[in-house]
Design a protein around this motif. Structure first.
Motif, PDB file in Angstrom:
ATOM      1  N   LEU A 455       0.838  -1.201   0.000  1.00  0.00           N
ATOM      2  CA  LEU A 455       0.000   0.000   0.000  1.00  0.00           C
ATOM      3  C   LEU A 455       0.869   1.246   0.000  1.00  0.00           C
ATOM      4  O   LEU A 455       1.826   1.363   0.776  1.00  0.00           O
ATOM      5  CB  LEU A 455      -0.899  -0.006   1.245  1.00  0.00           C
ATOM      6  N   SER A 456       0.536   2.181  -0.883  1.00  0.00           N
ATOM      7  CA  SER A 456       1.198   3.485  -0.931  1.00  0.00           C
ATOM      8  C   SER A 456       0.196   4.481  -1.482  1.00  0.00           C
ATOM      9  O   SER A 456      -0.822   4.104  -2.060  1.00  0.00           O
ATOM     10  CB  SER A 456       2.464   3.443  -1.783  1.00  0.00           C
ATOM     11  N   ASP A 457       0.495   5.773  -1.313  1.00  0.00           N
ATOM     12  CA  ASP A 457      -0.402   6.807  -1.807  1.00  0.00           C
ATOM     13  C   ASP A 457       0.414   8.056  -2.092  1.00  0.00           C
ATOM     14  O   ASP A 457       1.316   8.397  -1.324  1.00  0.00           O
ATOM     15  CB  ASP A 457      -1.503   7.115  -0.780  1.00  0.00           C
ATOM     16  N   PRO A 458       0.132   8.768  -3.192  1.00  0.00           N
ATOM     17  CA  PRO A 458       0.915   9.962  -3.516  1.00  0.00           C
ATOM     18  C   PRO A 458       0.893  11.022  -2.431  1.00  0.00           C
ATOM     19  O   PRO A 458       1.861  11.784  -2.294  1.00  0.00           O
ATOM     20  CB  PRO A 458       0.237  10.478  -4.797  1.00  0.00           C
ATOM     21  N   ALA A 459      -0.172  11.093  -1.628  1.00  0.00           N
ATOM     22  CA  ALA A 459      -0.256  12.111  -0.586  1.00  0.00           C
ATOM     23  C   ALA A 459       0.658  11.807   0.587  1.00  0.00           C
ATOM     24  O   ALA A 459       1.043  12.715   1.331  1.00  0.00           O
ATOM     25  CB  ALA A 459      -1.692  12.257  -0.100  1.00  0.00           C
ATOM     26  N   ALA A 460       0.999  10.540   0.780  1.00  0.00           N
ATOM     27  CA  ALA A 460       1.877  10.129   1.875  1.00  0.00           C
ATOM     28  C   ALA A 460       3.265   9.871   1.303  1.00  0.00           C
ATOM     29  O   ALA A 460       3.644   8.722   1.036  1.00  0.00           O
ATOM     30  CB  ALA A 460       1.333   8.884   2.566  1.00  0.00           C
ATOM     31  N   VAL A 461       4.037  10.918   1.109  1.00  0.00           N
ATOM     32  CA  VAL A 461       5.306  10.846   0.390  1.00  0.00           C
ATOM     33  C   VAL A 461       6.256   9.844   1.037  1.00  0.00           C
ATOM     34  O   VAL A 461       6.545   9.927   2.237  1.00  0.00           O
ATOM     35  CB  VAL A 461       5.969  12.233   0.328  1.00  0.00           C
ATOM     36  N   GLY A 462       6.742   8.896   0.244  1.00  0.00           N
ATOM     37  CA  GLY A 462       7.744   7.939   0.687  1.00  0.00           C
ATOM     38  C   GLY A 462       7.214   6.765   1.475  1.00  0.00           C
ATOM     39  O   GLY A 462       7.952   5.804   1.711  1.00  0.00           O
ATOM     40  N   LEU A 463       5.948   6.779   1.897  1.00  0.00           N
ATOM     41  CA  LEU A 463       5.421   5.740   2.773  1.00  0.00           C
ATOM     42  C   LEU A 463       4.967   4.522   1.976  1.00  0.00           C
ATOM     43  O   LEU A 463       4.202   4.641   1.018  1.00  0.00           O
ATOM     44  CB  LEU A 463       4.256   6.295   3.592  1.00  0.00           C
TER      45      LEU A 463
END
Length: 812
Positions: A455-463
């Protein structure tokens, strides 16, 4: 598929079903949590060589929830129970962005001997799932279809369509219920046809709807379903292109039964059905992704299929070139955008389960080898994942010659792949060599090993959050949860055992629930420091069998809903929705001192001009400090600064006929291309092309620095032009000047279309003598979502998303 490249604007859905639990997962996807062994299903007995090791070095950081925190969470936790007779399956749908509206559709299956004895109930929440109200009366208690009964519009359109189940032989058409206010009110609409599939929204204008009926008619509505017009008969499939371009494949005889495969016409309308143009013939299947239109064409009766690609919405087609491919191989588009395509080419042979990844140029025509022995398991499952929280990062797994599966990562869009670093807080066994972290993907999900994908998301940079294991290969044993805060460069073991997880508040908060097949749960874990420390909160007094996590589209919200069921006294399932508002616990708004400048892709944090350079430029983000406990808020956007970098070899991919040798940045010629020359066919003459084996990576922004030589020889000889009859409209009088790449040597001539130069009044013709390929799965961005609770898979026709290891299902 790992279709990590997908960027979805539509709402999220969760399918809940007794006996077939469907947990929510990323981007968003809906899956059935199955419990069978993949090898038994496929009827083979491949030897597994998984290696596990002890991880005694891990020490979990667990902080107890204080009495005051527990009280606050109790006051902001809301549980809703749905009676057991409500239905055997639930469909959960978020509507709009920031509306807080959730629709829940419950259905009671009809007996096998009675098609019309089913029933439905519709519930609505306008407060992020804190309370639900029965609004079945708004749809006249009509029985809504289970397979594609509920569809929601793209983005914040707040449009909803419910498709009713009616007796086909007793009515002239079906019935839909439409809503423009997130399900607050519904309008009943009598259709002049019976839909055969989900109604598709246009990805930008939700008033434009398209659907195929049970007789193959293609219907279009321009006013959100009030009026419908049939624009063609005998339609097999359709997809929206750029703007209002609509593509569809149809039978030349106007029926869905006659001469389906290899004889279809691919047609296009650019004015919403007023005029139709045939842009390709002898089509087997087609797909649209990232601005590229792909067609699988049978150029002559009984011939193998070949791939043509168009980058101008079907005006012109060129033959895609993939070196060293055979007719036994299949293709699958793994990811794509307007700059390049990732294509998997299967290795010949029965049940090989691996192949090669190729990356295209910016025209989608010439492909270069990126990764060999790429795992592509049965049922079309690929572990290829786009890490959306950091530019250029992709994860996937390879099947080594010794049978082991290992994870590799690329930080430069497939230019170079490397193993994942072993987390510092976990150790491998004494006898393990080459200890690395390995990530579980679609193959493990398909086999029932993990409950959800990375899981990743553009709003959560690097996560990045993912299930994984350490060792010299991936394991079928129970995996743990790992977190990366820098886009996959470094990782940390954070939770033991499989979990369901979700990102909230743009990465400022992550939550997780343990995944158990055989026992109930009553607690949720949450972390405000990217998983370094966790607190546990008991959200209910009566445990439930977990079915899924649901949060608003994106990662802006601080509300999370936990869905599940518990048996009641008469063994009927009682569905339960528990919504927790963490915004009442984390109340402080973040201030300037809570953020830090972070250089992405940095290896040492130095100020050198090359540190952090990926794809030709550096990016510095302003993001939340790991130890800051505060709220980013709904309006938070991670600011970034970009600086160009000098060009290096890493900014170039290997040219057509070349590949990057293992553990080297040098591009070397493929063995079967030795003693061959490359040339272009232009204006009826061949100009020999001299190349050192490099071409710039699409979208790379580097300036100066390394520049490989590339020039045209003045030597010329005659050639023709390619204008495939199957790719042109029979009524078209347009003429095209075509640039063609030619590879010659050892008695062979291979023509590879490269790029369309201009539209002129002169035709250039090159003879067709090109390798042919088997074409398979295509995928592209989806914008509206419909759900099938029985299959547990998402059905979307707005952009045409498919995943299979054969193209036989592309136009079903």
């Amino acid at each position: 598929m790992t279709w990590g490249f997908l960027v979805l604007a539509g709402p999220w859905l969760v399918v809940l079903g007794v006996g077939s639990v469907s947990p929510w997962k990323q981007d968003p996807r809906t899956v059935t949590f199955t419990q069978w062994d993949m090898q038994q299903r496929e009827g083979h007995s491949r030897e597994k060589r998984d290696v596990w090791s002890e991880t005694s070095g891990f020490t979990a950081c667990k902080a107890p929830v204080s009495q005051s925190e527990h009280k606050i969470l109790d006051e902001n936790t809301h549980e809703t129970g749905f009676h057991g007779d409500d239905g055997s399956s639930f469909i959960l749908t978020w509507v709009g962005d920031g509306t807080g509206v959730i629709l829940v559709l419950s259905t009671v299956s009809a007996p096998l001997d009675s098609f019309f004895d089913g029933s439905s109930r519709l519930y609505r929440s306008a407060d992020y799932g804190k309370s639900f109200h029965d609004i079945s009366h708004s749809i006249n208690n009509t029985f809504i279809r289970k397979d594609f009964g509920i569809c929601v519009g793209p983005g914040n359109s707040q449009r909803v369509i419910l498709t009713a189940t009616l007796p086909i032989f007793e009515t002239t058409g079906g019935v839909i219920f439409t809503s423009m206010d997130s399900g607050l009110t519904f309008q009943s609409v009598q259709l002049p046809f019976h839909p055969a599939q989900a109604i598709s929204f246009h990805y930008q204008n939700p008033d434009y709807l398209v659907v195929i009926d049970i007789d193959g008619g293609l219907w279009l509505s321009l006013d959100f379903g009030k009026k419908w017009t049939m624009i063609h008969e005998g339609t097999h499939s359709f997809m929206w292109g750029a703007g209002i371009n609509l593509f569809f494949a149809s039978s030349p005889k106007g029926t869905v039964e006659a001469e389906r495969r290899g004889k279809l016409f691919l047609k296009r309308t650019q004015d919403l059905g007023k005029t139709l143009t045939t842009i390709s013939q002898n089509v087997f299947s087609f797909g649209y992704i990232g601005g590229f239109l792909f067609t699988s064409v049978m150029e002559s009766l009984g011939s193998p299929r070949v791939i043509y690609v168009s980058s101008d919405q079907g005006d012109t087609f060129n033959k895609a070139q993939l070196p060293s491919a055979s007719t036994e191989q299949f293709y699958s588009v793994l990811d794509g955008d307007e700059d390049m395509i990732f294509m998997h080419v299967d290795t010949p042979g029965e049940d090989t389960y691996f192949g090669t990844i190729y990356t295209s140029d910016d025209r989608g025509i010439l492909y270069s080898k990126s990764l060999e022995r790429h795992l592509f398991a049965g049922e079309g499952k690929s572990d290829f994942t786009n890490v959306t929280s950091l530019r250029g990062v992709y994860l996937t797994n390879v099947l080594e010659e010794d049978g082991r599966i290992r994870t590799v990562i690329s930080f430069d869009r497939g230019g170079e792949w490397r193993p994942l670093q072993k987390p510092k807080n976990v150790e491998c066994g004494e006898h393990v060599k080459n200890c690395n972290l390995h990530i579980h993907g679609e193959y493990s999900l398909y086999s029932g090993i993990i409950p959800m994908l990375p899981l990743s998301d553009p709003a959560a940079v690097g996560l990045v959050i993912a299930h994984g294991s350490v060792g010299d290969s991936i394991s079928a044993a129970q995996p743990d949860v790992y977190v990366s805060g820098d886009g996959g460069y470094t990782w940390r073991l954070t939770l033991r055992g499989p979990h369901h997880y979700s990102i909230l508040d743009s990465g400022g908060l992550i939550v997780a629930v343990e995944a158990h097949r055989d026992r109930q749960v009553n607690s949720i874990k949450f972390s405000t420091d990217e998983g370094q420390c966790w607190k546990t909160y008991n959200f209910t007094e009566q445990a439930i069998f977990f079915a899924g996590l649901a949060s608003e589209p994106g990662t802006k919200t601080m509300n999370i809903s936990v869905f599940g069921y518990r048996p009641d006294d008469d063994d009927q399932p009682m569905w339960v929705a528990v919504t927790i508002d963490f915004g009442c616990l984390v109340t402080r708004e973040c201030e300037e001192q809570d953020y830090v400048d972070w250089l992405a892709h940095s290896s040492d944090g130095s100020a050198s001009e090359t540190d952090g350079c990926i794809l030709g430029y550096r990016e510095t983000f302003r993001r939340l400090k790991r130890l800051s406990v505060c709220r980013n808020g709904r309006d938070f956007v991670a600011s970034r600064q970009q600086t160009p970098c000098p060009c290096t070899r890493e900014d170039y991919m290997c040219d057509y006929g070349y590949y990057r040798h293992e553990n080297s940045s040098d591009c070397v010629k493929q063995p079967d291309f030795v003693n061959h020359t490359l040339g272009i066919c232009l204006n009826g003459e061949i100009e020999e092309l001299q190349t050192s084996g490099y071409r710039k990576v699409p979208s790379d922004k580097c300036e100066g620095g390394f520049t490989p030589p590339r020039s045209l020889d003045s030597a010329r000889r005659h050639c023709g032009a390619v204008t495939p009859a199957s790719s042109r409209s029979p009524n078209s009088d347009r003429t095209t000047e075509t640039l063609v790449l030619i590879m010659t040597g050892a008695g062979t001539t291979i023509f590879a279309l490269a790029v369309i130069i201009a539209v002129t009044c002169r035709k250039v013709r090159c003879r067709q003598r090109a390798p042919v390929y088997r074409f398979s799965a295509l995928r592209q961005v989806e914008d509206d979502l419909c759900i099938s609770p029985e299959s547990g898979t998402r059905v979307s026709t707005s952009q045409g998303s498919y995943q299979d290891d054969s193209d036989d299902d592309l136009i079903e």
